[in-house]
Design a protein around this motif. Structure first.
Motif, PDB file in Angstrom:
ATOM      1  N   ILE A 167       0.836  -1.204   0.000  1.00 42.63           N
ATOM      2  CA  ILE A 167       0.000   0.000   0.000  1.00 42.63           C
ATOM      3  C   ILE A 167       0.869   1.251   0.000  1.00 42.63           C
ATOM      4  CG2 ILE A 167      -1.722   1.311   1.331  1.00 42.63           C
ATOM      5  CD1 ILE A 167      -2.856  -1.225  -0.003  1.00 42.63           C
ATOM      6  N   VAL A 168       1.924   1.265   0.800  1.00 35.47           N
ATOM      7  CA  VAL A 168       2.808   2.430   0.873  1.00 35.47           C
ATOM      8  C   VAL A 168       3.522   2.660  -0.465  1.00 35.47           C
ATOM      9  CG1 VAL A 168       4.909   3.320   1.974  1.00 35.47           C
ATOM     10  CG2 VAL A 168       3.116   2.306   3.370  1.00 35.47           C
ATOM     11  N   VAL A 169       4.006   1.598  -1.083  1.00 34.29           N
ATOM     12  CA  VAL A 169       4.689   1.741  -2.381  1.00 34.29           C
ATOM     13  C   VAL A 169       3.706   2.223  -3.445  1.00 34.29           C
ATOM     14  CG1 VAL A 169       5.850   0.455  -4.224  1.00 34.29           C
ATOM     15  CG2 VAL A 169       6.553   0.141  -1.852  1.00 34.29           C
ATOM     16  N   LYS A 170       2.479   1.738  -3.413  1.00 31.36           N
ATOM     17  CA  LYS A 170       1.460   2.204  -4.364  1.00 31.36           C
ATOM     18  C   LYS A 170       1.212   3.695  -4.170  1.00 31.36           C
ATOM     19  CE  LYS A 170      -2.120   2.177  -7.144  1.00 31.36           C
ATOM     20  NZ  LYS A 170      -1.932   2.414  -8.548  1.00 31.36           N
ATOM     21  N   ARG A 171       1.104   4.129  -2.920  1.00 35.84           N
ATOM     22  CA  ARG A 171       0.934   5.571  -2.644  1.00 35.84           C
ATOM     23  C   ARG A 171       2.119   6.380  -3.185  1.00 35.84           C
ATOM     24  NH1 ARG A 171      -3.745   7.869  -0.257  1.00 35.84           N
ATOM     25  NH2 ARG A 171      -4.511   6.422   1.270  1.00 35.84           N
ATOM     26  N   ALA A 172       3.307   5.861  -2.988  1.00 34.83           N
ATOM     27  CA  ALA A 172       4.504   6.554  -3.471  1.00 34.83           C
ATOM     28  C   ALA A 172       4.474   6.686  -4.985  1.00 34.83           C
ATOM     29  CB  ALA A 172       5.762   5.806  -3.026  1.00 34.83           C
ATOM     30  N   MET A 173       4.080   5.625  -5.672  1.00 43.56           N
ATOM     31  CA  MET A 173       4.056   5.670  -7.134  1.00 43.56           C
ATOM     32  C   MET A 173       2.966   6.607  -7.645  1.00 43.56           C
ATOM     33  SD  MET A 173       6.672   4.032  -7.748  1.00 43.56           S
ATOM     34  CE  MET A 173       6.606   4.208  -9.512  1.00 43.56           C
ATOM     35  N   GLU A 174       1.831   6.642  -6.956  1.00 43.24           N
ATOM     36  CA  GLU A 174       0.785   7.607  -7.332  1.00 43.24           C
ATOM     37  C   GLU A 174       1.282   9.036  -7.128  1.00 43.24           C
ATOM     38  OE1 GLU A 174      -2.482   6.498  -4.826  1.00 43.24           O
ATOM     39  OE2 GLU A 174      -3.311   5.114  -6.324  1.00 43.24           O
ATOM     40  N   PHE A 175       1.978   9.267  -6.028  1.00 44.95           N
ATOM     41  CA  PHE A 175       2.512  10.595  -5.728  1.00 44.95           C
ATOM     42  C   PHE A 175       3.561  10.998  -6.764  1.00 44.95           C
ATOM     43  CE2 PHE A 175       5.126  13.676  -3.436  1.00 44.95           C
ATOM     44  CZ  PHE A 175       4.144  14.527  -2.954  1.00 44.95           C
ATOM     45  N   SER A 176       4.373  10.051  -7.213  1.00 44.76           N
ATOM     46  CA  SER A 176       5.429  10.371  -8.178  1.00 44.76           C
ATOM     47  C   SER A 176       4.868  10.760  -9.541  1.00 44.76           C
ATOM     48  CB  SER A 176       6.382   9.179  -8.344  1.00 44.76           C
ATOM     49  OG  SER A 176       5.751   8.130  -9.064  1.00 44.76           O
ATOM     50  N   ALA A 177       3.659  10.302  -9.856  1.00 40.05           N
ATOM     51  CA  ALA A 177       3.062  10.647 -11.152  1.00 40.05           C
ATOM     52  C   ALA A 177       2.827  12.149 -11.276  1.00 40.05           C
ATOM     53  CB  ALA A 177       1.753   9.891 -11.338  1.00 40.05           C
TER      54      ALA A 177
END
Length: 114
Positions: A21-31
């Motif tokens: 979940i944390v990595v998914k949030r990070a990848m969404e934020f990086s977009a």
């Protein structure tokens, strides 16, 4: 199974699920903010740290238990990630996804009874 063994199985499972979940949030934020943003970097570090904890806990559990015993618990991660993604990430749960998760749950129960 002792309480301590159950605790480590759950800790391994939870650290893996939260890491996803944390990595998914990070990848969404990086977009929207890029890869050089401090929030992206901190979320990725937390996610990788949690995945590392899960990995080493799983290695320790493999020393004590058969893989055929531990692997059904790993199947629970699919269900937990699905539910957490729906709740925390506001992802849509389709009928197909829900039925698939229920089938996995039934499989886990059947394997754990043997």
């Amino acid at each position: 199974m002792s309480f301590l063994a159950f605790f480590f199985i759950v800790a391994s499972l939870l650290s893996f699920v939260v890491a996803q979940i944390v990595v998914k949030r990070a990848m969404e934020f990086s977009a929207s903010h890029g890869f050089r943003n401090s929030r992206f970097i901190s979320l990725m570090i937390i996610g990788i740290f949690l995945m590392t904890i899960s990995f080493f806990l799983t290695l320790g559990l493999l020393q004590r238990f058969d893989l055929s015993y531990l692997y059904p618990f790993q199947g629970l991660s699919v269900i937990m990630i699905t539910v957490m993604a729906a709740v925390m990430l506001k992802e849509t749960l389709t009928l197909q996804l829900t039925v698939g998760s229920l089938l996995i749950t039934v499989g886990i129960v059947l394997v754990s009874l043997s």
